[in-house]
Motif scaffolding. Structure first.
Motif, PDB file in Angstrom:
ATOM      1  N   ARG A 209      36.993  28.245  55.971  1.00  0.00           N
ATOM      2  CA  ARG A 209      37.374  29.642  56.230  1.00  0.00           C
ATOM      3  C   ARG A 209      38.886  29.753  56.385  1.00  0.00           C
ATOM      4  O   ARG A 209      39.518  30.637  55.805  1.00  0.00           O
TER       5      ARG A 209
ATOM      6  N   THR B 189      37.770  28.124  42.003  1.00  0.00           N
ATOM      7  CA  THR B 189      36.322  28.074  41.823  1.00  0.00           C
ATOM      8  C   THR B 189      35.720  27.523  43.105  1.00  0.00           C
ATOM      9  O   THR B 189      36.224  26.563  43.677  1.00  0.00           O
TER      10      THR B 189
ATOM     11  N   HIS C 184      31.744  26.767  44.319  1.00  0.00           N
ATOM     12  CA  HIS C 184      30.318  26.810  44.027  1.00  0.00           C
ATOM     13  C   HIS C 184      29.557  27.005  45.321  1.00  0.00           C
ATOM     14  O   HIS C 184      29.799  26.305  46.300  1.00  0.00           O
ATOM     15  N   GLN C 185      28.674  27.953  45.339  1.00  0.00           N
ATOM     16  CA  GLN C 185      27.836  28.287  46.482  1.00  0.00           C
ATOM     17  C   GLN C 185      28.639  28.500  47.765  1.00  0.00           C
ATOM     18  O   GLN C 185      28.423  27.826  48.772  1.00  0.00           O
ATOM     19  N   PRO C 186      29.563  29.464  47.754  1.00  0.00           N
ATOM     20  CA  PRO C 186      30.323  29.727  48.979  1.00  0.00           C
ATOM     21  C   PRO C 186      29.421  30.391  50.021  1.00  0.00           C
ATOM     22  O   PRO C 186      28.438  31.047  49.683  1.00  0.00           O
ATOM     23  N   SER C 187      29.774  30.222  51.290  1.00  0.00           N
ATOM     24  CA  SER C 187      29.029  30.929  52.338  1.00  0.00           C
ATOM     25  C   SER C 187      29.284  32.420  52.156  1.00  0.00           C
ATOM     26  O   SER C 187      30.267  32.827  51.527  1.00  0.00           O
ATOM     27  N   SER C 188      28.421  33.247  52.712  1.00  0.00           N
ATOM     28  CA  SER C 188      28.598  34.696  52.568  1.00  0.00           C
ATOM     29  C   SER C 188      29.908  35.145  53.204  1.00  0.00           C
ATOM     30  O   SER C 188      30.575  36.038  52.694  1.00  0.00           O
TER      31      SER C 188
ATOM     32  N   TYR D 169      32.577  34.301  50.726  1.00  0.00           N
ATOM     33  CA  TYR D 169      32.415  35.157  49.555  1.00  0.00           C
ATOM     34  C   TYR D 169      33.029  36.522  49.790  1.00  0.00           C
ATOM     35  O   TYR D 169      33.784  37.033  48.960  1.00  0.00           O
ATOM     36  N   PHE D 170      32.742  37.129  50.932  1.00  0.00           N
ATOM     37  CA  PHE D 170      33.269  38.472  51.207  1.00  0.00           C
ATOM     38  C   PHE D 170      34.751  38.441  51.543  1.00  0.00           C
ATOM     39  O   PHE D 170      35.454  39.427  51.358  1.00  0.00           O
TER      40      PHE D 170
ATOM     41  N   LEU E 153      36.812  36.683  49.847  1.00  0.00           N
ATOM     42  CA  LEU E 153      37.457  36.608  48.538  1.00  0.00           C
ATOM     43  C   LEU E 153      37.392  37.925  47.782  1.00  0.00           C
ATOM     44  O   LEU E 153      38.091  38.110  46.816  1.00  0.00           O
ATOM     45  N   SER E 154      36.537  38.814  48.202  1.00  0.00           N
ATOM     46  CA  SER E 154      36.367  40.084  47.483  1.00  0.00           C
ATOM     47  C   SER E 154      37.515  41.027  47.700  1.00  0.00           C
ATOM     48  O   SER E 154      38.171  41.040  48.677  1.00  0.00           O
TER      49      SER E 154
END
Length: 88
Positions: free
Chosen positions: A56, A75, A77-81, A84-85, A87-88
């Protein structure tokens, strides 16, 4: 990069001389590359091998660099939620 706590610790050699942890070693290598002030930062799986807290913090550092005008491509692969958010 979250390395303040180990600033006075030797780097060491894995399996030979005890030093900083593997995650700290990975973040140190990345920080070293940032010293050249690259215009494009390309990371392949930068959070692999890091615990969730370190991952994090690493992604927060990449977001900071992107907000300062650097181009960041990565890249994960399979990031935690949570990551993921972030990076958005």
């Amino acid at each position: 990069m979250g390395l303040e706590k180990c600033q006075n610790t030797i780097i060491g050699l894995p399996g030979t001389v005890k030093g900083i942890s593997g995650g700290e070693r990975k973040r140190l290598a990345f920080a070293e590359k940032l010293l050249t002030k690259p215009s494009i930062i390309v990371c392949d799986e930068p959070t692999s091998g890091l615990d969730s807290f370190a991952a994090r913090n690493f992604v927060q550092a990449l977001n900071y660099l992107a907000n300062k005008g650097h181009t960041v491509l990565l890249t994960i692969h399979q990031p935690s939620s949570e990551i993921y958010f972030q990076l958005s």
